[in-house]
Scaffold this active site. Structure first.
Site, PDB file in Angstrom:
ATOM      1  N   HIS A 163     -53.006  14.176 -44.195  1.00  0.00           N
ATOM      2  CA  HIS A 163     -52.740  15.616 -44.076  1.00  0.00           C
ATOM      3  C   HIS A 163     -51.654  16.089 -45.046  1.00  0.00           C
ATOM      4  O   HIS A 163     -51.406  17.293 -45.155  1.00  0.00           O
ATOM      5  CB  HIS A 163     -52.326  15.948 -42.636  1.00  0.00           C
ATOM      6  CG  HIS A 163     -52.770  17.309 -42.198  1.00  0.00           C
ATOM      7  ND1 HIS A 163     -53.505  18.160 -43.004  1.00  0.00           N
ATOM      8  CD2 HIS A 163     -52.579  17.980 -41.037  1.00  0.00           C
ATOM      9  CE1 HIS A 163     -53.742  19.279 -42.361  1.00  0.00           C
ATOM     10  NE2 HIS A 163     -53.191  19.201 -41.161  1.00  0.00           N
TER      11      HIS A 163
ATOM     12  N   ASP B 109     -56.312  19.327 -46.497  1.00  0.00           N
ATOM     13  CA  ASP B 109     -56.262  20.272 -45.382  1.00  0.00           C
ATOM     14  C   ASP B 109     -57.530  20.165 -44.547  1.00  0.00           C
ATOM     15  O   ASP B 109     -58.556  19.613 -44.976  1.00  0.00           O
ATOM     16  CB  ASP B 109     -56.087  21.707 -45.892  1.00  0.00           C
ATOM     17  CG  ASP B 109     -57.201  22.124 -46.839  1.00  0.00           C
ATOM     18  OD1 ASP B 109     -58.302  22.448 -46.347  1.00  0.00           O
ATOM     19  OD2 ASP B 109     -56.977  22.109 -48.070  1.00  0.00           O
TER      20      ASP B 109
END
Length: 476
Positions: free
Chosen positions: A448, A452
């Site tokens: 992350h 995204d």
């Protein structure tokens, strides 16, 4: 008479006749009253070199385990191809060893006869340790080759003999800190705490040992004595309640040891997990129609070739997911080739080989490559070339059981997928009628820090589209 010049020239020539002559010459010096110039270190080293070279002739030399790359420090001997008394030539296979990453065949550097095997099957050998003893056929060449690295005169020897003690101290320091990738500050802390850096698992780039790794290792070592004391079996006052048997301690080695290191690095990655389901009814039907024909050609066709090809097709639309992360420079290296890794269960544990250049392969060729890797995995003989260079990973937990799972990223990659088992479930069709459908569950995990959620969702939808329309994959 210039003794040093004569000895030096004879060492350079390295002829057997000259060496024999020098042997008698050295013995004459030892028994005579000839006084050599004081502190003539170069002469002493030359005489030692000639004497040692001659003494090796007709003797046995150790064949050491060389560095086989990829940061491998130790291997497990899996099979010997020779035994004492066997004749070997250069490039003959000596043994097969298993590291924590791959299986490697070791070949001989010498022509000669095997005198002794230094390790038994399943014993661990370190890089630099002798594997076998070989009696050389060509003593004149091989013997001198073995000692050539120890007869060169260093600049320190020319200054003073006192530097020998200093080098001894440096050698002790080297045995403590080891030749590892780290910073001077970390080495200083390791020296102060008396920690061997070779025993510390690095979580930085290319296994670099960070300060946090060192402090964490020190904390674990400090608490080991308390843990051992607390885990000791308590004495049972009543013999009737005592459980029979012994505690068995199993050391991690091979693939399991590599998994320990890799998964420890993965703990620092913030995982984003996205799950979905896919209607693979058409795919199941297509595979059933061609499965028998593929078997006649010697190809075991599973669903994995379709899953892998669908990943490659989706990566063409989202190339930023086929990448490696450099944490030190905080950059992402986007790769043009699709080397798709496949998590594979083997007798020695989990291993992750990869099918290379999937973007150029069709489904049948991918199936052949998977068959080859599976056969090697059964024998724990997957070579290092099949394990290196992966860019994207897929795990098929469905062959064992289960539906949804949370896969763990294989650094430095940034995405991994895991598919569960296919289930026959009721679903509504286009006319709102309940029909039986083959439903496949899938979970994606992404780093992350650089990926995204929206990108993963779009990628998953495209991958799902190809599986629900498998004719597009067959047409490539």
């Amino acid at each position: 008479m210039n003794i040093a010049l004569i000895a030096s020239n004879c060492r350079t020539v390295r002829s057997t006749r000259c060496n024999i002559a020098m042997t008698f010459f050295v013995r004459h010096l030892a028994t005579s009253r000839l006084v050599l110039p004081p502190k003539n270190i170069k002469l002493e080293a030359v005489l030692r070199s000639v004497s040692t070279s001659v003494s090796l002739q007709g003797r046995v030399v150790p064949f050491k385990l060389s560095d086989i790359g990829e940061g491998i420090r130790e291997v497990t001997v899996k099979e010997w191809f020779v035994k004492p008394g066997d004749k070997v030539s250069q490039f003959d296979e000596v043994c097969e060893v298993q590291s924590d990453k791959a299986s490697v065949t070791i070949t001989s550097r010498y022509d000669g006869m095997i005198k002794a095997l230094r390790f038994k099957v399943d014993e661990i050998a370190l890089v630099g340790q002798p594997l076998v003893d070989i009696e050389l056929d060509d003593e004149g060449e091989n013997g001198n080759e073995e000692v050539s690295g120890t007869t060169e005169i260093s600049p320190q020897e020319k200054t003073s003999l006192n530097t020998e003690h200093q080098r001894g101290s440096e050698a002790s320091r080297e045995s403590l800190i080891g030749k590892v990738l780290t910073t001077p500050a970390v080495r200083r802390i390791a020296m102060e705490k008396g920690i061997r850096l070779k025993d510390v698992v690095g979580t930085g780039k290319n296994g670099r040992i960070l300060k946090e790794d060192l402090l964490s290792y020190d904390d674990n070592e400090t608490s080991d004595s308390d843990i051992e004391e607390s885990t000791k079996p308590q004495r049972q006052p009543d013999k009737t309640n005592r459980v029979q048997g012994e505690v068995k301690t199993v050391a991690l080695k091979g693939y399991a040891k590599h998994m320990w290191t890799t998964m420890t690095r993965s703990l620092s990655i913030p995982h984003f997990v996205y799950s979905d389901e896919c209607d693979v009814t058409k795919l199941v039907k297509l595979r059933d129609e061609v499965k028998a024909a593929m078997k006649e050609r010697g190809i075991a066709l599973t669903y994995m070739p379709f899953f892998i090809k669908a990943i490659s097709k989706a990566l063409e639309k989202f190339p930023e997911l086929n990448a490696r992360l450099n944490e030190d420079t905080q950059t992402v290296e986007v790769l043009p080739w699709h080397n798709i890794c496949v998590a594979m269960d083997t007798p020695e544990g989990l291993v992750v080989p990869n099918v290379k250049n999937v973007q150029n392969l069709d489904v049948v060729t991918i199936a052949k490559e998977l068959n080859r890797l599976q056969e090697l995995g059964k024998r724990t003989a997957i070579p290092l070339s099949d394990l290196a260079g992966g860019t994207f990973t897929l795990s098929n937990i469905g062959v064992v059981g289960g539906t949804y799972t949370k896969p763990v990223i294989l650094p430095p990659q940034i995405v991994i997928g895991a598919v569960g088992r296919t289930q026959k479930l009721p679903r509504f069709d286009a006319d709102d009628k309940v029909v039986a459908a083959q439903i496949l569950s899938v979970s994606w995990a992404a780093d992350h820090r650089v990926v995204d959620g929206a990108t993963i969702a779009k990628f998953s939808n495209l991958w799902k589209y190809y599986l629900e329309n498998p004719a597009l994959l067959v047409m490539n």
